[in-house]
Design an enzyme around this catalytic site. Structure first.
Site, short mmCIF file in Angstrom:
data_model
loop_
_atom_site.label_atom_id
_atom_site.label_comp_id
_atom_site.label_asym_id
_atom_site.label_seq_id
_atom_site.Cartn_x
_atom_site.Cartn_y
_atom_site.Cartn_z
N ASN A 137 0.85 -1.20 0.00
CA ASN A 137 0.00 0.00 0.00
C ASN A 137 0.89 1.25 0.00
O ASN A 137 1.46 1.62 1.02
CB ASN A 137 -0.91 -0.01 1.23
CG ASN A 137 -1.89 1.15 1.23
OD1 ASN A 137 -1.88 2.00 0.32
ND2 ASN A 137 -2.73 1.22 2.24
N THR A 188 -0.54 -0.94 -4.57
CA THR A 188 -1.89 -0.37 -4.62
C THR A 188 -1.86 1.10 -4.22
O THR A 188 -1.06 1.52 -3.37
CB THR A 188 -2.85 -1.13 -3.70
OG1 THR A 188 -2.41 -0.99 -2.33
CG2 THR A 188 -2.87 -2.61 -4.05
N ASP A 214 -3.06 -1.23 9.72
CA ASP A 214 -4.23 -2.02 10.08
C ASP A 214 -5.32 -1.93 9.02
O ASP A 214 -6.03 -2.91 8.76
CB ASP A 214 -4.79 -1.54 11.42
CG ASP A 214 -3.84 -1.85 12.58
OD1 ASP A 214 -3.05 -2.81 12.45
OD2 ASP A 214 -3.89 -1.14 13.60
N GLY A 218 2.34 0.92 8.92
CA GLY A 218 1.28 1.89 9.12
C GLY A 218 1.54 2.84 10.27
O GLY A 218 2.66 2.94 10.76
N SER A 219 0.50 3.51 10.74
CA SER A 219 0.64 4.46 11.83
C SER A 219 0.67 3.79 13.19
O SER A 219 1.43 4.19 14.06
CB SER A 219 -0.49 5.49 11.84
OG SER A 219 -1.05 5.69 10.61
N THR A 220 -0.18 2.77 13.41
CA THR A 220 -0.23 2.12 14.71
C THR A 220 0.14 0.63 14.64
O THR A 220 0.81 0.12 15.52
CB THR A 220 -1.65 2.23 15.32
OG1 THR A 220 -2.60 1.69 14.39
CG2 THR A 220 -1.99 3.69 15.60
N ARG A 242 -4.05 13.37 14.65
CA ARG A 242 -5.48 13.66 14.73
C ARG A 242 -6.16 12.79 15.78
O ARG A 242 -7.16 13.21 16.37
CB ARG A 242 -6.15 13.47 13.36
CG ARG A 242 -6.20 12.03 12.85
CD ARG A 242 -6.77 12.00 11.44
NE ARG A 242 -6.96 10.66 10.90
CZ ARG A 242 -6.03 9.97 10.27
NH1 ARG A 242 -4.83 10.51 10.09
NH2 ARG A 242 -6.27 8.76 9.80
N ASP A 250 -12.65 -1.52 13.94
CA ASP A 250 -11.25 -1.55 13.49
C ASP A 250 -10.89 -0.27 12.74
O ASP A 250 -10.23 -0.31 11.68
CB ASP A 250 -10.96 -2.76 12.64
CG ASP A 250 -10.77 -4.03 13.47
OD1 ASP A 250 -10.86 -3.94 14.70
OD2 ASP A 250 -10.55 -5.10 12.87
N GLU A 256 -12.93 1.94 11.27
CA GLU A 256 -13.89 2.39 10.28
C GLU A 256 -15.23 2.69 10.96
O GLU A 256 -15.70 1.91 11.79
CB GLU A 256 -14.10 1.33 9.20
CG GLU A 256 -12.86 1.04 8.37
CD GLU A 256 -12.42 2.21 7.53
OE1 GLU A 256 -13.32 2.99 7.09
OE2 GLU A 256 -11.22 2.35 7.29
#
Length: 479
Positions: A85, A117, A144, A186-188, A257, A447, A449
């Site tokens: 990604n 992607t 995630d 990713g971030s976390t 954020r 999760d 979303e």
């Protein structure tokens, strides 16, 4: 031969062994662990990886077992489809894969096809359309969100091919054949951290190379007869739902954020009224406050594996009826600051113990955490205990339950006509523009979303997927 580039612990019926994978990944060396049981001394081994067929999880043999479409052993992958990604998280996925992972796969002789992607649902479309018959697993390089898209596509593909309706909340789902590998970028990276114990790309790549397999429970979330999403980490209403939905308006801030929206949510201290119904996890001695930890070789999860392996798909509804007989539906009504359901500890670097430290990865249950209405200071005490190893459940306004299913109905929907959703009010309060006025409904976060409905039902599917992982090893300093 050079120094081995990976050492790990292997548990076998003959005892524990320290195993190493030398450069080139051509064979596996094993020497008895000093703490292993007597009689194992001198029983070293050297196995070519091309002949290392499998290791039975929790069993007495060393051969894999395949029951229908379900993978239950451990085999080394030979061909993988890798999704990178490029736009998720901190946008470093491409660099991480090229610099840290691709060479290891090549050294281990694993054939890979790499797809980069750049837009939402691109990975899902590819998984649903292409032939996956010659693959041994799917790997995602991202956060995630990337993992969740891959997981949803793989589960959906499996059910469609089997003719199983995902919109039926009572339908027993068929586990996919392919395992999933996560290279954290990713971030976390909560899911990787909670199943491996670290967010290191090289460690995750090595788990894939040697063919580790970690079963994982999955929650299906429905609104009446409509599947909304699957979840493996957190399904949250109230505080976490407000944080996720508010953070979407501040994506320009990046990962910060979440801290900003969390600060706002604590100050606003909103609670929401409704009815929580849950099916308790009968037939298990484990509970969310037993101070145990789900670690590699977990006996609780292994026992659950034996139960699942001994039951065919045709007998599954009968088995679930037996489990339900030992369980019972209970309900709690009132005002809640947070309703959290997690089928893993949900540990992450900021919270090494996670939302529920004693939750298990693969026992067919989830932990339901109810935070009743309290002061902002009291709720802050609850949150702070997630980071300092104190018992976050040892507070008068917090209750926790081990469950197999959940239903939630907001008070406003109980009193209103079917389908009517109360609207939000305008800005008000001492915090001015920071807080909305009183909100009749929160949002569910699944999760990460946001879901469009407040009245939902959740069901835990035991060991629905398998990851290239082995769980957190003992002594990793996370306890």
């Amino acid at each position: 031969m050079g120094d081995p580039f990976h050492r790990s612990l292997l548990r076998t019926p003959r005892g524990r062994f320290r195993v190493s994978l030398p450069p080139g990944g051509e064979f596996l060396l094993g020497t008895p662990e000093p703490l292993s049981r007597p009689g194992a001394a001198g029983q070293s081994f050297c196995i070519p990886v091309t002949e290392m067929v499998g290791v039975q999880l929790g069993g007495s043999g060393l051969s894999p077992t395949v029951e229908g479409n379900q993978f239950t052993g451990v085999t080394r992958p030979r061909k993988l489809l890798v999704f990178v990604n490029l736009v998720g998280g901190r946008c470093h996925a491409g660099e991480i894969y090229r610099d840290q992972v691709a060479r290891l796969f090549a050294l281990a002789g694993i054939q890979t096809e790499v797809i980069e992607t750049q837009r939402p649902h691109e990975m899902r479309e590819l998984i649903l359309q292409r032939d996956l018959g010659d693959l041994d697993g799917l790997v995602c390089v991202g956060g995630d969100g990337t993992f969740n898209e891959l997981m949803h596509a793989l589960i959906s593909r499996t059910q469609k091919k089997a003719g199983i309706s995902e919109d039926n909340p009572a339908a027993p789902l068929l586990p996919p054949r392919l395992r999933i590998g996560i290279i954290p970028a990713g971030s976390t990276d909560c899911i990787c951290f909670a199943t491996v114990g670290t967010n290191d790309p090289v460690t995750s790549a090595l788990h894939i190379i040697i063919g580790d397999s970690q079963p994982l429970d999955v929650c299906s979330v429905h609104h009446h007869q409509q599947l909304l999403r699957y979840a493996v980490s957190l399904v949250g209403y109230g505080f976490y739902g407000d944080v996720v939905s508010d953070s979407e308006r501040h994506r320009w801030m990046g990962p910060m954020r979440y801290d900003f929206s969390g600060f706002k949510a604590v100050l606003c201290n909103r609670s929401y009224e409704g009815t929580v119904e849950f099916l308790t996890a009968g037939g298990t001695e484990a509970n969310p406050r037993d101070q145990t930890r789900c670690r590699a070789g977990c006996l609780v999860c292994s026992e659950s594996s034996h139960q699942l392996l001994g039951v065919s798909e045709e007998k599954l509804p009968q088995q679930e009826s037996t489990v339900a007989a030992a369980s019972e539906w209970r309900q709690e009504q009132g005002r809640f600051l947070a309703i959290n359901l997690t089928c893993m500890s949900s540990a992450c670097p900021k919270s090494p113990d996670g939302l529920s430290p004693s939750a298990h990865l693969a026992d067919g249950t989830a932990d339901l955490i109810l935070v009743h209405e309290c002061s902002a200071l009291g709720f802050l005490r609850h949150l702070s205990r997630h980071m300092d190893h104190r018992d976050q459940f040892d507070l008068p306004f917090v209750s926790v339950h081990r469950v197999r299913a959940l239903r939630f109905t907001p008070k406003q929907l109980e009193d209103s006509e079917e389908g009517e959703r109360p609207g939000r009010r305008g800005w008000k309060g001492l915090l001015g523009g920071l807080c909305w006025g009183e909100q009749p409904l929160s949002s569910w976060s699944c999760d990460g979303e946001t879901l469009p409905y407040a009245d939902i039902s959740v069901r835990v599917h035991g060991q629905l997927i398998h990851l290239f992982a082995r769980g957190i090893e003992q002594g990793m300093g996370l306890v």
